[in-house]
Design an enzyme around this catalytic site. Structure first.
Site, PDB file in Angstrom:
ATOM      1  N   HIS A 171      -8.378  13.711 -37.950  1.00 37.61           N
ATOM      2  CA  HIS A 171      -8.414  14.751 -36.934  1.00 37.61           C
ATOM      3  C   HIS A 171      -7.135  14.770 -36.099  1.00 37.61           C
ATOM      4  CE1 HIS A 171     -12.652  15.831 -37.578  1.00 37.61           C
ATOM      5  NE2 HIS A 171     -12.780  14.548 -37.907  1.00 37.61           N
ATOM      6  N   GLY A 186       0.825  -1.208   0.000  1.00 34.08           N
ATOM      7  CA  GLY A 186       0.000   0.000   0.000  1.00 34.08           C
ATOM      8  C   GLY A 186       0.855   1.252   0.000  1.00 34.08           C
TER       9      GLY A 186
END
Length: 606
Positions: free
Chosen positions: A502, A99
């Site tokens: 594009h 963690g």
């Protein structure tokens, strides 16, 4: 991401700790270490790189203690070297941690002011020093850990052992998963049940905020406030999940080849094939009544959700919102009070997805999860779990979990269409029949990988690769690009083919491979026009299609022929070629296919 193991045994534990860590290699790591108690004194061995480095170190410098903890580390704070590898220790305590401690800088400053000397760059070391300071002030280990937990902010799973306490281990969970295995006169701890499978099938899963005091004869679990709580003992199925590569070079190759079987098993759990009808468990909502479905996931699972959006909107006329979990949670999305939320995760422990699930539940959404681990946190927090029967997926780059997720989502979309009156019984049977043929078509694609090796050889020389697709093939283009960059480290991007003009067309030259995913459906002619634009600029086109090469209307650098199938199931079929392209490119480049650099299988921190 990071793996934790801990053992209180009657015998030396070093070998068992390393074997358990090997079962957690799929989570991803860059260093490893173990610590044991030798005559009451803490001793550790740590090594950067693969577990074999740690194994050799322990062979040269054995550990004999009967109490120990181990860790595979995926670097978050500090480089992946021996000094930053876990366990982290003071004279009195050794800690392994999965963690992130978000407030470690403030804690470190305070500890340094009181004389603590740090030897690593990690956030974890503050935990060892905090507990050590409590112990030196006269607190016992249990009270020291309890006080320390009150200071920690972030996500963590911890296993802690103490100098002079051979029959004691304390573990804690906040956000990151942790399981406790019950033996006979022995206790085990692991990040998941697979690590514990050789030792026991009796498992207790800690809930968020839980911490537990373990001895060889039992455990006492307490909640965040220190109050004693009971958690059920589960009969884990993880023993059945222990796997090897078989006759394949990599786990990823084995898992690609398992897909016909995996998809077949998953279908069998949701389909009544005698009548070609979807047969779901009772849902926590009525598809006919919900105004919108919110789908959230991360990585490959997110792309599965994007495919499902096309399915739900086309075949059920159900509005669908799809978000990356880390975005939905923070963008203050407007959720319909009568809506439903669907979460997709292979591990069932993905931190962002789990946090977003809880956010949606707090907003009154009915929760359904599609997960591969039914004992996971996401599964336990859901109103309904729809399991993907993929078995353990060891390769970090998801393959069979992805197609199993698509299988479940396809079945859900058909059920939604039937419930909402968009498709009738006859069309349901047609769509289910098409799904039933998917395993056979997958198997046919896997019989000869030579064309994919040839494409991989060409791509291995490229620096950049473009993937194009329309409709359902657009998410596949993004997934194909993700697979390639994950394991070959070649830069790749997936675009909607209609977006070519594009911006991306500026990148096209004779050195740019362009992978085009173009089933011969209602959008095929549009995609052909895009291919011709690429060809006019010298781009090297590899076409994945059931169409003949001549139908492309331009020169192709490669043509990967796919079986003709119902357009509904093309995402499942076309997943195979994009996986094989990535796999063979990576193997030709000599990368670590199963454990690519910087990646973790289960992302259990934000």
């Amino acid at each position: 991401m990071c793996g934790i193991v801990g053992i209180l045994s009657k015998e030396p534990v070093a070998e068992q700790l390393i074997d358990a860590l090997k079962r957690l290699e799929y989570r991803g790591y860059d260093s490893a270490g173990i610590a044991t108690l030798e005559d009451g004194v803490l001793v550790r061995r740590r090594a950067p790189g693969k577990l074999r480095n740690l194994e050799r170190l322990v062979e040269d410098h054995p550990l004999h203690g009967h109490t120990g903890i181990g860790h595979t580390r995926w670097a978050t704070h500090g480089r992946p070297n021996e000094g930053n590898a876990h366990p982290h220790m003071t004279e009195d305590v050794a800690v392994v941690h999965n963690g992130i401690i978000e407030n470690f800088r403030e804690l470190k400053t305070d500890l340094q002011a009181s004389g603590a000397e740090f030897t690593s760059d990690t956030d974890t070391e503050v935990i060892a020093h905090l507990i050590g300071r409590e112990l030196k002030s006269g607190s016992d280990p249990v009270r020291s850990v309890f006080h320390t937990l009150q200071h920690l902010e972030g996500a963590f799973a911890l296993a802690i052992i103490f100098r002079g306490f051979d029959d004691l281990m304390i573990v804690a969970r906040q956000g990151s998963p942790l399981a406790i295995g019950l033996g006979t006169g022995e206790m085990y701890v692991g990040s998941d049940a697979i690590a514990l499978a050789p030792f026991t099938d009796r498992v207790v899963y800690l809930e968020d905020g839980d911490w537990a005091v373990l001895t060889r004869e039992g455990l006492a679990i307490r909640d965040r406030a220190g109050k004693a709580v009971q958690r059920p003992v589960s009969q884990s199925q993880a023993q059945a999940l222990l796997v090897d590569k078989g006759n394949h070079r990599h786990f990823m190759a084995k898992e690609i080849h398992e897909q016909p079987e995996v998809v077949g098993h998953t279908l069998a759990s949701l389909v009544r094939f005698e009548t070609n009808e979807i047969e779901l468990p009772e849902l926590p909502f009525d598809f006919a009544a919900i105004p919108r479905l919110t789908i959230s996931a991360c990585g490959t699972a997110y792309y599965a959700g994007l495919v499902a959006k096309y399915w739900f909107e086309r075949w059920a006329r159900l509005p669908v919102e799809v978000d990356i979990a880390s975005e939905l949670r923070y963008r203050d999305a407007v959720l319909d009070p009568d809506g439903a939320a669907l979460f997709i995760s292979q591990s069932g422990e993905t931190a962002d997805t789990l946090a977003t699930l809880r956010h949606c539940r707090d907003q009154g959404q009915a929760i359904v999860s599609v997960v591969n681990v039914t004992e996971s946190s996401i599964a336990r927090d859901s109103d309904l779990v729809l399991p993907t029967l993929a078995g353990p997926e060891i390769g970090v780059a998801s393959t069979k979990a992805f197609t199993a997720q698509l299988t479940v989502l396809a079945c859900l979309a058909i059920a939604a269409g039937k419930a909402r009156g968009v498709i009738d019984e006859a069309r349901e049977k047609e769509l289910v029949g098409a799904l039933g043929e998917v395993p056979r078509h997958m198997a046919s694609l896997l019989r000869d990988e030579t064309p994919y090796e040839e494409v991989g050889h060409a791509l291995s020389k490229a620096r950049d690769v473009l993937y194009l697709g329309r409709g359902q093939s657009f998410p596949l283009a993004m997934e194909g690009a993700l697979k390639l960059k994950e394991i070959s480290y070649i830069h790749a991007e997936g675009y909607a083919a209609g977006e070519l003009k594009h911006g991306p067309i500026a990148l096209i030259d004779e050195n740019m491979p362009v992978i085009v995913i173009a089933p011969r459906d209602g959008l095929f002619d549009k995609t052909v026009s895009n291919m011709q634009e690429v060809a006019a600029r010298g781009g090297q086109i590899v076409l994945i299609s059931d169409a003949e090469a001549g139908e492309a209307g331009c020169e192709l650098a490669g043509h990967l022929k796919v079986p003709v199938v119902d357009p509904f199931v093309t995402p499942l079929i076309y997943a195979i070629p994009i996986q094989l392209i990535a796999y063979h490119t990576a193997t030709l480049m000599g990368t670590d296919v199963d454990q690519p650099r910087n990646l973790a299988k289960s992302v259990t921190v934000e």
